[in-house]
Design a protein around this motif. Structure first.
Motif, PDB file in Angstrom:
ATOM      1  N   SER A 173       0.820  -1.210   0.000  1.00 23.49           N
ATOM      2  CA  SER A 173       0.000   0.000   0.000  1.00 23.49           C
ATOM      3  C   SER A 173       0.853   1.259   0.000  1.00 23.49           C
ATOM      4  N   GLN A 218      -0.519   0.509  -7.038  1.00 26.45           N
ATOM      5  CA  GLN A 218      -1.136   0.295  -8.360  1.00 26.45           C
ATOM      6  C   GLN A 218      -0.405  -0.731  -9.217  1.00 26.45           C
ATOM      7  N   ILE A 242      -2.533  -9.609  -9.996  1.00 28.18           N
ATOM      8  CA  ILE A 242      -3.403  -8.905  -9.047  1.00 28.18           C
ATOM      9  C   ILE A 242      -2.729  -7.605  -8.633  1.00 28.18           C
ATOM     10  N   ASN A 243      -3.517  -6.564  -8.620  1.00 26.87           N
ATOM     11  CA  ASN A 243      -3.046  -5.246  -8.214  1.00 26.87           C
ATOM     12  C   ASN A 243      -2.700  -5.294  -6.719  1.00 26.87           C
ATOM     13  N   ASP A 285      -6.646  -5.665   0.013  1.00 24.24           N
ATOM     14  CA  ASP A 285      -8.088  -5.640   0.301  1.00 24.24           C
ATOM     15  C   ASP A 285      -8.625  -7.070   0.444  1.00 24.24           C
ATOM     16  N   ASN A 286      -8.149  -7.966  -0.441  1.00 23.14           N
ATOM     17  CA  ASN A 286      -8.593  -9.363  -0.354  1.00 23.14           C
ATOM     18  C   ASN A 286      -8.146 -10.013   0.948  1.00 23.14           C
ATOM     19  N   TYR A 345      -3.671 -16.248  -8.740  1.00 21.70           N
ATOM     20  CA  TYR A 345      -3.944 -14.958  -9.382  1.00 21.70           C
ATOM     21  C   TYR A 345      -2.922 -14.736 -10.491  1.00 21.70           C
ATOM     22  N   GLN A 392      -2.824  -3.242  -4.169  1.00 19.71           N
ATOM     23  CA  GLN A 392      -3.829  -2.810  -3.194  1.00 19.71           C
ATOM     24  C   GLN A 392      -5.001  -3.787  -3.147  1.00 19.71           C
ATOM     25  N   GLN A 393      -5.319  -4.371  -4.316  1.00 22.21           N
ATOM     26  CA  GLN A 393      -6.415  -5.352  -4.341  1.00 22.21           C
ATOM     27  C   GLN A 393      -6.052  -6.565  -3.493  1.00 22.21           C
ATOM     28  N   LEU A 394      -4.790  -6.980  -3.556  1.00 21.91           N
ATOM     29  CA  LEU A 394      -4.353  -8.124  -2.744  1.00 21.91           C
ATOM     30  C   LEU A 394      -4.523  -7.805  -1.256  1.00 21.91           C
ATOM     31  N   PRO A 431       0.797  -4.311 -10.665  1.00 21.25           N
ATOM     32  CA  PRO A 431       0.301  -5.688 -10.641  1.00 21.25           C
ATOM     33  C   PRO A 431       1.361  -6.637 -10.078  1.00 21.25           C
ATOM     34  N   GLU A 483     -10.390  -9.009   3.634  1.00 16.87           N
ATOM     35  CA  GLU A 483     -11.667  -9.725   3.575  1.00 16.87           C
ATOM     36  C   GLU A 483     -11.501 -11.155   4.100  1.00 16.87           C
TER      37      GLU A 483
END
Ligand SMILES: Cc1cc2nc3c(=O)[nH]c(=O)nc-3n(C[C@H](O)[C@H](O)[C@H](O)COP(=O)(O)OP(=O)(O)OC[C@H]3O[C@@H](n4cnc5c(N)ncnc54)[C@H](O)[C@@H]3O)c2cc1C
Ligand code: FES
Lengths: 334, 106
Positions: free
Chosen positions: A43, A48, A60-61, A67-68, A57, A63-65, A50, A71
């Motif tokens: 982060s 941004q 995967i971006n 966020d995942n 994956y 930040q998306q990782l 990948p 979760e």
């Protein structure tokens, strides 16, 4: 005092995934990070970009990782202390620990997991005479509460996005805003740079280009900054607050003083369980080292799994651990 | 062979000779030559820990791209002759240059 089973220092990807592995074994976690947000390097340095080497994956971006991961660990309700740096570690009579941060938050835990990555991200400090003397007395390296700057004379230094953004924001809040930058152009987002030049034209901020702040003065609290221009001329400017904004850089920090075996800023561990030389303290992810170590997220995840199997005996000394797949048990929640 | 000089943080200078045509950045050459240089981001112009100051030969270098200039702006101690070592290819543009290591140490 916060009480938990495992206190994880560092909320990077590896610290976050450790919550999941601990949760499967019904161990609760509290995470502490010096940054105001979770995600560690992902982060902070490359949100941004990948990433191509996370199993399952193809890409995967970053930040998306993160966020995942948040979760994925949600069922285990981890608790967080963000924006605070872990400073001290004190062993208790029953072998457990109390960890304290620079803001005085205390956490009591059975096991400490250091997932501190490259170390604590700390502000880059410019070379300004007397700078450290005025820290907390007018000098701050981030804007935590802009309201505290209302009606004050604020000097910002730097040329990146945060210097530009805060200059624009504070133009409406502070009594006087001055931005000092060593060059005569800004590399930050062109839109923000344009706004700063417009505000200067309108006389709503002072823009001092091709200059550096070289010393600061005051009587107990900041009162004046000295600015040296390229032609070596010096101007003094009255100021209540100075905010140098030059980004963050990682430093090993206080962990270096905890009696751990350290080699070149990394903590030596036993690869059977990623334990350190100090009982009940583990080190996983980028912060550890052992023969063949690779600084990869994937490797940190593996280390987190093995660490939790070993930490279990301290959290549940009277229970026997039997390994089960998540496909057998599902995800047990608390 | 491409020859250039590196000045370390203690001011000691050493001339490096690198064969032409190798596809390496100055940062990679410095790391391979055991210089203390962090290069946290591995050469993506994201960390600025590979900061060097070009004491000689600045004008011969290809101009910095936006990503490099953006990163240099985050450094409190960057000078007009600062560059990121990871953004400099080792080729004839470095010939005869003198590069001082300025990046932070751990
Ligand atoms: C540009 C770049 C690209 C990369 N690409 C990839 C890739 O494609 N694939 C891959 O696998 N890896 C990649 N990596 C490496 C990957 O980012 C790291 O391996 C990973 O972030 C390590 O995770 P971590 O949780 O161990 O540490 P970090 O992500 O460094 O997180 C550690 C956290 O601990 C905190 N901390 C440290 N000390 C303290 C303290 N005393 N008190 C409070 N908090 C503290 C820090 O603030 C930080 O947030 C890349 C790295 C970079 C820089
Ligand atoms: S290695 Fe990170 S900017 Fe050069």
């Amino acid at each position: 005092m916060i009480t938990t089973d495992i206190c994880i220092i560092g909320a990077g990807p590896v610290g976050l995934f450790a919550v999941f592995e601990a949760g499967l074994l019904k161990m609760r976690c509290h995470l502490i990070d010096a940054l105001p947000q979770v995600g560690g390097q992902l982060s902070e340095i490359y949100p941004q970009k990948p990433i191509y080497d996370i199993p399952g994956y193809p890409a995967i971006n970053a930040q998306q990782l993160v966020d995942n991961l948040m979760e994925q660990i949600e069922p285990f309700h981890p608790t967080f202390t963000l924006g605070e740096r872990v400073e001290t570690l004190v062993r208790q009579a029953d072998e457990s620990f109390v960890i304290t941060t620079n803001d005085g938050t205390s956490v009591h835990c059975q096991v400490v997991v250091i997932a501190g990555g490259l170390g604590c991200f700390e502000p880059r400090k410019p070379e300004i005479l007397n700078l450290e003397q005025f820290e907390g007395k007018g000098v701050a390296y981030m804007v935590k509460n802009p309201e505290q700057l209302r009606d004050r004379r604020v000097v910002l230094a730097g040329g990146g996005d945060s210097a530009l953004d805060w200059t624009v924001f504070l133009a409406d809040v502070a009594k006087e805003v001055t931005l000092v930058h060593r060059s005569d152009s800004f590399r930050g987002a062109p839109d923000s740079a344009e706004k700063v030049f417009d505000l200067a034209k309108e006389g709503r901020i002072n823009l001092v280009l091709q200059s550096n702040i070289t010393s600061i003065h005051g009587n107990g609290h900041l009162q004046e900054v000295s600015i040296t221009a390229k032609d070596k001329s010096v101007t003094n400017l009255a100021a209540d607050n100075l905010i140098p904004l030059f980004g963050l850089t990682p430093k090993l920090g206080p962990i270096a003083d905890w009696g751990l075996n350290i080699d070149k800023s990394a903590i030596l561990v036993d690869t059977t369980d990623y334990s350190t030389n100090v009982e009940r303290i583990y080190a996983i992810g980028d912060i550890n080292t052992y023969p063949g170590k690779l600084k990869l997220i994937l490797c940190g995840f593996h280390e987190a799994a093995l660490m939790c199997q070993s930490a279990f005996r301290y959290v549940y000394p009277n229970q026997k651990l039997s390994f089960k797949y998540t496909t057998v048990n599902g995800i047990p929640t608390f | 062979m491409i020859q250039f000089t590196i000045e370390d943080r203690d001011g000691e200078r050493q001339t490096l000779e690198i064969p032409e045509g190798i596809n390496l950045s100055l940062m990679e050459v410095l790391k391979a030559s055991d210089y203390n240089i962090l290069a946290t981001c591995g050469g993506m112009a994201l960390c600025a820990t590979c900061h060097v100051q070009v004491l000689e030969g600045f004008d011969a270098l290809p101009p910095a791209r936006d990503a490099e200039l953006d990163m240099l702006d985050t450094l409190p101690d960057a000078d007009p002759d600062s560059r990121l070592a990871c953004q400099l290819r080792v080729d004839e543009s470095l010939e005869g240059g003198i590069f001082k290591i300025r990046g932070e140490e751990q």
